[in-house]
Design an enzyme around this catalytic site. Structure first.
Site, short mmCIF file in Angstrom:
data_model
loop_
_atom_site.label_atom_id
_atom_site.label_comp_id
_atom_site.label_asym_id
_atom_site.label_seq_id
_atom_site.Cartn_x
_atom_site.Cartn_y
_atom_site.Cartn_z
N ASP A 1 0.90 -5.06 -5.92
CA ASP A 1 0.19 -3.76 -5.29
C ASP A 1 0.95 -3.17 -4.13
OD1 ASP A 1 -0.93 -5.23 -2.78
OD2 ASP A 1 -0.98 -6.52 -4.12
N ASP B 1 0.94 -2.47 -0.34
CA ASP B 1 0.08 -3.15 0.91
C ASP B 1 -0.41 -1.98 1.52
OD1 ASP B 1 -0.43 -5.79 1.94
OD2 ASP B 1 0.54 -4.94 3.83
#
Length: 271
Positions: free
Chosen positions: A211, A213
């Site tokens: 992902d 951040d």
């Protein structure tokens, strides 16, 4: 003394990487620091003997700040391991480090607190180990080649910022970590890397970005479910990289990581 040509490779698995061995043989190991997260399992992977240990426990019951890093690494060494490959899920701190990228970090920043950070914790003989370059140079070279040969995007080098967890970063914390040179952010890389060095183990990390951040992604915040989903979607490709890393690791005893305690007066005997 462990024969370098037959010494098993240790694998520490994080989120979603719990079924690596087809016929695992659990082995109970007692350590001076209590029980490891789960009994390590012996088996074969990539044509080599390996010892696999699920970092959080097989049912993922230990949050990152409660993992017994000292016991985990001591248990691996006690079973003859001298080279460790650690796989983990991380967040990207730079826009180009998108989900599905494998980063082989060469530096680490420790922002954890309250964890047991050393095996040399008693008053008496003081042991200092070098840690300027936290990861095994030979292991990193093998990991970079394996990652670049796989189907995932691969990055050679970068700084892993290790936060306390179990919560994710605020956007301000994330932006600070990026501004100070961080590439990826995780929760388990320390004190794992430092304790490996204290036990004279070669230690290499495969950090899979799951992902962006919080400081990079202006949309919704990171969730654990999203991390697990992203890891699961790339776990086959990551396992292929891990396979090639294990197969390609040197089988001699010449790495400087394993010489860091030479001539050092230790307060106890290592397994």
């Amino acid at each position: 003394m462990t024969d370098a040509t037959t010494a098993p490779v240790g694998i520490l698995g994080g989120s979603g990487l719990y079924r690596l061995l087809e016929t695992p043989e659990p082995v109970a190991v007692a350590t001076p620091f209590g029980d490891p997260s789960d009994p390590p399992s012996r088996g074969t992977f990539a044509g080599r003997p390996v010892v696999f240990l699920p970092r959080h426990g097989a049912d993922h019951r230990y949050p990152p700040h409660r993992v017994n890093y000292r016991a985990n690494l001591w248990a691996l060494r006690a079973l003859g391991v001298r080279q460790v490959v650690a796989a983990s899920a991380v967040g990207g701190l730079r826009p180009e480090l998108t989900a599905g990228t494998v980063v082989v970090p060469d530096q680490v920043v420790d922002r954890t607190w309250g964890r047991e950070h050393t095996v040399y914790d008693d008053v008496g003989t003081v042991v200092h180990v070098p840690f300027a370059d936290p990861y095994c140079p030979r292991g990193r070279a093998v990991a970079v080649r394996a990652a670049r040969s796989g189907t995932l995007s691969a990055v050679d080098g970068g700084t892993m910022v290790v936060i306390q967890g179990p919560r994710f970063s605020s956007r301000a914390e994330s932006r600070r970590n990026a501004a100070e040179g961080g590439s990826v952010v995780g929760m388990t890389g320390m004190p794992e890397a430092a304790i490996a060095r204290e036990l004279a183990l070669c230690y290499t990390t495969l950090a899979l970005v799951t992902d962006a951040d919080a400081g990079v992604d202006v949309g919704s915040s990171v969730t654990h479910a999203a991390v697990l989903e992203a890891f699961a979607s790339n776990v086959v490709a990551l396992t292929e990289v891990l396979h090639d890393v294990v197969a390609g690791l040197p089988d001699d005893d010449a790495c400087p990581c394993r010489r860091v305690l030479d001539g050092v007066d230790l307060p106890f005997r290592l397994p």
